[in-house]
Structure formats: C-alpha cells, structure tokens
Design an enzyme around this catalytic site. Structure first.
Site, PDB file in Angstrom:
ATOM      1  N   TYR A   1       0.819  -1.214   0.000  1.00 18.79           N
ATOM      2  CA  TYR A   1       0.000   0.000   0.000  1.00 18.79           C
ATOM      3  C   TYR A   1       0.857   1.271   0.000  1.00 18.79           C
ATOM      4  CZ  TYR A   1      -4.018  -2.970   0.136  1.00 18.79           C
ATOM      5  OH  TYR A   1      -4.955  -3.904  -0.226  1.00 18.79           O
TER       6      TYR A   1
ATOM      7  N   GLY B   1     -17.234   1.327 -14.463  1.00 19.57           N
ATOM      8  CA  GLY B   1     -15.925   0.691 -14.337  1.00 19.57           C
ATOM      9  C   GLY B   1     -15.746  -0.263 -13.182  1.00 19.57           C
ATOM     10  N   THR B   2     -16.716  -1.130 -12.974  1.00 19.20           N
ATOM     11  CA  THR B   2     -16.517  -2.188 -11.967  1.00 19.20           C
ATOM     12  C   THR B   2     -16.966  -3.522 -12.547  1.00 19.20           C
ATOM     13  OG1 THR B   2     -17.188  -3.070  -9.812  1.00 19.20           O
ATOM     14  CG2 THR B   2     -18.704  -1.489 -10.821  1.00 19.20           C
ATOM     15  N   SER B   3     -16.184  -4.558 -12.267  1.00 17.34           N
ATOM     16  CA  SER B   3     -16.519  -5.880 -12.797  1.00 17.34           C
ATOM     17  C   SER B   3     -17.615  -6.549 -11.960  1.00 17.34           C
ATOM     18  CB  SER B   3     -15.276  -6.769 -12.817  1.00 17.34           C
ATOM     19  OG  SER B   3     -14.839  -6.995 -11.491  1.00 17.34           O
TER      20      SER B   3
ATOM     21  N   GLN C   1     -15.578   2.101  -4.899  1.00 18.23           N
ATOM     22  CA  GLN C   1     -14.775   1.000  -4.361  1.00 18.23           C
ATOM     23  C   GLN C   1     -13.300   1.374  -4.418  1.00 18.23           C
ATOM     24  OE1 GLN C   1     -16.391  -2.975  -6.081  1.00 18.23           O
ATOM     25  NE2 GLN C   1     -17.211  -1.337  -7.353  1.00 18.23           N
TER      26      GLN C   1
ATOM     27  N   ASP D   1      -8.269   5.432  -4.145  1.00 17.81           N
ATOM     28  CA  ASP D   1      -7.578   6.672  -4.519  1.00 17.81           C
ATOM     29  C   ASP D   1      -8.460   7.876  -4.157  1.00 17.81           C
ATOM     30  OD1 ASP D   1      -9.311   7.514  -6.780  1.00 17.81           O
ATOM     31  OD2 ASP D   1      -8.509   5.760  -7.820  1.00 17.81           O
TER      32      ASP D   1
ATOM     33  N   HIS E   1     -14.238   0.774   0.297  1.00 18.11           N
ATOM     34  CA  HIS E   1     -13.078  -0.083   0.578  1.00 18.11           C
ATOM     35  C   HIS E   1     -11.919   0.667   1.226  1.00 18.11           C
ATOM     36  CE1 HIS E   1     -14.639  -3.119  -2.656  1.00 18.11           C
ATOM     37  NE2 HIS E   1     -15.310  -3.164  -1.535  1.00 18.11           N
TER      38      HIS E   1
HETATM   39  P1  OAD Z   1     -11.987  -4.760 -11.550  1.00 15.28           P
HETATM   40  O1  OAD Z   1     -10.567  -4.697 -11.977  1.00 15.28           O
HETATM   41  O2  OAD Z   1     -12.518  -6.058 -11.073  1.00 15.28           O
HETATM   42  O3  OAD Z   1     -12.921  -4.296 -12.757  1.00 15.28           O
HETATM   43  C1  OAD Z   1     -12.608  -3.162 -13.524  1.00 15.28           C
HETATM   44  C2  OAD Z   1     -13.732  -2.880 -14.495  1.00 15.28           C
HETATM   45  O4  OAD Z   1     -13.399  -1.673 -15.162  1.00 15.28           O
HETATM   46  C3  OAD Z   1     -13.937  -3.956 -15.583  1.00 15.28           C
HETATM   47  O5  OAD Z   1     -15.318  -4.232 -15.742  1.00 15.28           O
HETATM   48  C4  OAD Z   1     -13.353  -3.300 -16.838  1.00 15.28           C
HETATM   49  O6  OAD Z   1     -14.013  -3.708 -18.034  1.00 15.28           O
HETATM   50  C5  OAD Z   1     -13.634  -1.829 -16.546  1.00 15.28           C
HETATM   51  N1  OAD Z   1     -12.761  -0.885 -17.251  1.00 15.28           N
HETATM   52  C6  OAD Z   1     -11.498  -1.057 -17.732  1.00 15.28           C
HETATM   53  N2  OAD Z   1     -11.057   0.067 -18.299  1.00 15.28           N
HETATM   54  C7  OAD Z   1     -12.045   0.992 -18.192  1.00 15.28           C
HETATM   55  C8  OAD Z   1     -12.193   2.360 -18.580  1.00 15.28           C
HETATM   56  N3  OAD Z   1     -11.221   3.022 -19.211  1.00 15.28           N
HETATM   57  N4  OAD Z   1     -13.359   2.978 -18.307  1.00 15.28           N
HETATM   58  C9  OAD Z   1     -14.369   2.320 -17.672  1.00 15.28           C
HETATM   59  N5  OAD Z   1     -14.281   1.036 -17.272  1.00 15.28           N
HETATM   60  C10 OAD Z   1     -13.141   0.381 -17.533  1.00 15.28           C
HETATM   61  O7  OAD Z   1     -12.184  -3.605 -10.452  1.00 15.28           O
HETATM   62  P2  OAD Z   1     -13.344  -3.400  -9.382  1.00 15.28           P
HETATM   63  O8  OAD Z   1     -14.635  -3.927  -9.874  1.00 15.28           O
HETATM   64  O9  OAD Z   1     -13.266  -1.992  -8.949  1.00 15.28           O
HETATM   65  O10 OAD Z   1     -11.050  -4.414  -3.494  1.00 15.28           O
HETATM   66  O11 OAD Z   1     -12.838  -4.320  -8.197  1.00 15.28           O
HETATM   67  C11 OAD Z   1     -13.564  -4.352  -7.005  1.00 15.28           C
HETATM   68  C12 OAD Z   1     -12.660  -4.580  -5.834  1.00 15.28           C
HETATM   69  O12 OAD Z   1     -11.842  -5.725  -6.059  1.00 15.28           O
HETATM   70  C13 OAD Z   1     -11.652  -3.485  -5.591  1.00 15.28           C
HETATM   71  O13 OAD Z   1     -12.175  -2.399  -4.865  1.00 15.28           O
HETATM   72  C14 OAD Z   1     -10.574  -4.186  -4.825  1.00 15.28           C
HETATM   73  C15 OAD Z   1     -10.483  -5.445  -5.637  1.00 15.28           C
HETATM   74  O14 OAD Z   1     -10.034  -6.572  -4.997  1.00 15.28           O
HETATM   75  C16 OAD Z   1     -10.185  -4.653  -2.504  1.00 15.28           C
HETATM   76  O15 OAD Z   1      -8.984  -4.661  -2.641  1.00 15.28           O
HETATM   77  C17 OAD Z   1     -10.848  -4.904  -1.185  1.00 15.28           C
END
Ligand code: OAD
Length: 234
Positions: free
Chosen positions: A53, A175-177, A86, A89, A104
C-alpha cells in the site's frame, strides 16, 4: 434536485493511469490477493502488506483525475450526487466531488491494527509522509496499518451506501466488474422504476433483475455520452 447515485470501480481511474484489478495486466496478476488484500495476509506478513500500500500511495501524486472524474463532479450542478466508490484513490475528491463514500477505505488514511474503524484511530497522511513503516503506531499503541477494507473484513460504509441507493432517482455504475460483494449488490437497493446506466467498455456479469442501459465506452467517453443522454451541456 433529483438524486443521482454513482457507483464506481477501478475502471473509473484506469484513464488516470491506475491499474484495474482483474483486466489483463491488472494488479491481481502481479500480486496474490490472499497475500496483500486479506486480513489473514496482513496478520501473516504485515511488512509485505504495508509496503504494497505504500507503493500504491506513492503513485497518487503522480496521477490526475481524468475527464470522467471531472464530469462526475460537474454533475453536482444538475443533481444531488452521491459517489459510492470502491476505489481507494482520492481522484473523485480531487476532481471536485463533494459527497464521496469510500466502501473499501482510503489510501491516504492509516489506522490502528486493533480498532481500524474507530474514528479516533484514523489519521490522514500528508504528501510529505506517504509511507508508513513497521514500528509506527496508532494512538492506541498498535501497529499503524493502511485504512483499507480487506477481504474478510466488515464493510462499515455499505449501510450508508445502501440508504443512498434506495433514495436514487438515477443510478449509474462506472468501471466495476461487479465481482466483489457487498458493493456489487448495491443495485438491488435501487427502486425498480429508476433508470440505471452502466458505463464499461466490456460486458459485466449483471445478477440483478433491474434493467439497465449499457454505454459501452470508457469512463470519460461514457460520461460524455451519459450527459448528452440526460440533456446536460458540459
Ligand atoms: P476490476 O478490476 O474487477 O474491474 C474493472 C472494471 O473496469 C472492468 O469491468 C473493466 O471492463 C472496466 N474498465 C477497464 N477500463 C475501463 C475504462 N477506461 N473505463 C471504464 N471502465 C473500464 O475492479 P473493481 O470492480 O473496482 O477491493 O474491483 C472491485 C474490488 O476488487 C476493488 O475495490 C478491490 C479489488 O479486490 C479490494 O482490494 C478490497
């Protein structure tokens, strides 16, 4: 003013140069989640986790909010906006969003290893002090740790986020999976008649029965399109 709730994930900050987690080349290809993002990993090897971190935190001054963050902030002229992120930053805040719920945790904050959610233990670091070290202590005398919600820990802000989702007149997901709960379940709290927009260049697994409009673009171009759809000039 109508209420807009915006749920963001790592894709929101991708165009600022911060890696996502699960895309190819993402952070979870370079680091084992079990080692750096679980409470068990921290107990096993606190030094490794603190260093991980520290590196993420030291990256913050080198990146800037993207157009997408700026447009999210600009929506406050037209809507009562709550951002539920989530992301750890501070790019939403730096872009000017005034109402941000961090599910988070926050990279710029550190806390106690014993009572991580006790407000009296949480401190905000400064740009001059971006690293913490073994032996540095919180007010309660325990090892200072990152103020990050790790897998296996409670997500105290989810209740507030769910209350906001229930009040939404428009709900936007950027932008979240949608892999990580409880964040991924927030849309379940959105009323059935409320329009839901999803901004993501890829398809994401959508487990809710709520219908949504997919703007299949990156965060910045996707936000431009959303504003256009809502009839907002920017
Ligand atoms: P992920 O990395 O799982 O998902 C990222 C998402 O962003 C995907 O659906 C991509 O298609 C999309 N993406 C990529 N580039 C993009 C762009 N330029 N514009 C918009 N979308 C884009 O990330 P999170 O879903 O945020 O938690 O992950 C959730 C949590 O898992 C995080 O907060 C973290 C991680 O483990 C902890 O560490 C507790």
């Amino acid at each position: 003013m109508k209420k807009m709730v915006i749920l963001t994930g790592a894709g929101m900050s991708a165009e600022s140069g911060i890696s996502t987690f699960r895309d190819s080349g993402g952070l979870w290809e370079q680091h084992r989640v079990e080692d750096v993002a679980t409470i068990e990993g921290y107990i096993r090897n606190p030094q490794l986790v603190i260093d991980f971190y520290n590196e993420r935190r030291k990256q913050l001054p080198t990146v800037k909010p993207c157009r997408g963050h700026e447009l999210v902030a600009a929506l406050e002229k037209n809507y009562d906006v709550t951002v539920v992120t989530q992301n750890v930053d501070d790019l939403h805040e730096r872009a000017g969003s005034t109402n941000v719920i961090h599910l988070h945790g926050e990279l710029m904050k550190v806390t106690s290893s014993i009572s991580p959610n006790d407000p009296l233990q949480i401190q905000t670091l400064t740009p001059e002090h971006l690293e913490i070290h073994m032996g540095e202590t919180a007010p309660d005398g325990s090892q200072l740790r990152p103020f990050i919600v790790w897998f296996g820990e409670a997500v105290p802000m989810i209740e507030k986020a769910a209350e906001e989702a229930m009040k939404a007149d428009i709900f936007v997901v950027i932008g979240t999976s949608l892999n990580v709960y409880p964040a991924a379940g927030l849309v379940q709290f959105v009323a059935p008649e409320v329009p839901v927009f999803l901004i993501d260049p890829k398809d994401v697994p959508w487990t809710s029965s709520h219908r949504y409009t997919h703007i299949k673009k990156g965060a910045s171009a996707g936000m431009e399109e959303l504003l256009e759809d809502l009839g907002i000039e920017n």
